[in-house]
Design an enzyme around this catalytic site. Structure first.
Site, mmCIF file in Angstrom:
data_model
loop_
_atom_site.group_PDB
_atom_site.id
_atom_site.type_symbol
_atom_site.label_atom_id
_atom_site.label_comp_id
_atom_site.label_asym_id
_atom_site.label_seq_id
_atom_site.Cartn_x
_atom_site.Cartn_y
_atom_site.Cartn_z
ATOM 1 N N TYR A 200 -2.396 0.149 10.509
ATOM 2 C CA TYR A 200 -2.380 -0.363 9.258
ATOM 3 C C TYR A 200 -0.927 0.035 8.537
ATOM 4 O O TYR A 200 -0.433 -0.801 7.920
ATOM 5 C CB TYR A 200 -3.458 0.400 8.395
ATOM 6 C CG TYR A 200 -3.676 -0.007 6.778
ATOM 7 C CD1 TYR A 200 -3.972 -1.375 6.839
ATOM 8 C CD2 TYR A 200 -3.099 0.557 5.891
ATOM 9 C CE1 TYR A 200 -4.015 -1.822 5.322
ATOM 10 C CE2 TYR A 200 -3.174 0.211 4.619
ATOM 11 C CZ TYR A 200 -3.572 -1.232 4.365
ATOM 12 O OH TYR A 200 -3.623 -1.517 2.968
ATOM 13 N N SER B 118 1.058 -1.016 -0.028
ATOM 14 C CA SER B 118 0.135 0.039 -0.168
ATOM 15 C C SER B 118 0.960 1.057 -0.041
ATOM 16 O O SER B 118 1.766 1.085 0.446
ATOM 17 C CB SER B 118 -0.780 0.115 1.384
ATOM 18 O OG SER B 118 -1.396 1.380 1.595
#
Length: 232
Positions: A147, A134
Site C-alpha cells: 500500500y 495517505s
C-alpha cells in the site's frame, strides 16, 4: 473555483469521496462520478441527482481508455479528484504479486491513466488535479509495504505532473490524510486485529474541507502538499 465548475471524482461512493461529492453537489457544481460498474453508477446517480457517471474498472487500468471511449466525456473538467483507493496489509514475506498488483493498479496506475485521459480538458480549463494520498505515502510501516509503495508512487506522479503542467496552468495538490473514520479504516483495523472506534480518527468531513479549500484557493496560489492529522 467560482461558478459552475465540473468535477470528475473517483471514490464518491463512500468515505472522503462521498463527503467531497456531497459538498460540491450541494453548492451546485457539476459532478461526473466514476463507478466501477453499471450497478454502482446507478446508485451514485440516485444519490446525487443531476450528476453524470462514468464506468470503468480502476483495477484494470489498461482497459480504462477503451471503456471511456464508449461513453460521453465532459467537454470541460475543472478538477479531477482521485479519491478511490484499496488497502491490503501483510508482511513482505506473505504478500503475493496479485496483492501487490491490485494495489498498484487501483492506487497508482489508474490515477495516472485517468489523468492522461482528462489532461486535454484540464489544460483547456486551467484545471486542478487532486490526489488523496495517505500518511503511508510519506513513510512505510511494517505490514504496509505494498500500500505504501503505491502511495509513495502516487506522490511521485503528482510531483512530476505538477512540474510538467505548471506552464499550462494546471494545479496539482496532494492531500495526505492520517487515519480517517471510513469503511477502509474499518477494514484496516480488522486486518490489524484491533478494536475500531470512529471517534479516534479524523472525520471525513474534515478532509473534505481541506480538499474543497485547495480547489477554491485563488489562482495566484496552489496548495501543493497538505498533511491532515488526527487532532486527538
Amino acid at each position: 473555483m467560482a461558478g459552475m465548475a465540473t468535477h470528475v471524482i473517483t471514490g464518491a461512493g463512500s468515505g472522503i469521496g462521498a463527503a467531497v461529492a456531497r459538498r460540491l453537489h450541494t453548492r451546485g457544481d457539476d459532478l461526473v462520478l466514476h463507478a466501477r460498474n453499471v450497478g454502482r453508477a446507478r446508485e451514485l446517480a440516485a444519490e446525487f441527482p443531476g450528476a453524470r457517471t462514468l464506468v470503468g474498472d480502476l483495477a484494470d487500468p489498461a482497459r480504462l481508455s477503451w471503456a471511456l471511449s464508449h461513453q460521453t466525456l465532459p467537454d470541460r473538467v475543472d478538477s479531477l479528484l482521485h479519491i478511490a483507493g484499496v488497502v491490503d496489509l501483510g508482511p513482505v514475506g506473505d504478500l503475493t504479486p496479485k496483492t501487490w498488483r491490485h494495489q498498484l493498479d487501483v492506487n497508482l496506475i489508474a490515477p495516472a491513466e485517468l489523468t492522461r485521459l482528462f489532461l486535454p480538458q484540464l489544460r483547456a480549463a486551467r484545471g486542478h488535479v487532486l490526489f488523496v494520498n495517505s500518511g503511508a505515502g510519506l513513510r512505510a510501516s511494517a505490514d504496509w509495504s505494498a500500500y505504501a509503495a503505491s502511495k509513495h508512487g502516487l506522490k511521485a506522479l503528482a510531483d512530476s505532473l505538477r512540474q510538467e503542467e505548471h506552464a499550462q496552468g494546471v494545479r496539482v495538490t496532494t492531500v495526505y490524510p492520517g487515519r480517517t473514520a471510513t469503511s477502509m479504516q474499518v477494514r484496516v483495523h480488522q486486518q490489524e486485529g484491533r478494536e475500531y472506534d470512529a471517534a479516534d480518527w479524523i472525520d471525513p468531513e474534515s478532509v473534505a474541507t481541506t480538499i474543497v479549500t485547495a480547489l477554491d484557493l485563488p489562482r495566484d496560489a496552489e496548495l501543493t502538499d497538505v498533511t491532515v492529522r488526527p487532532g486527538r
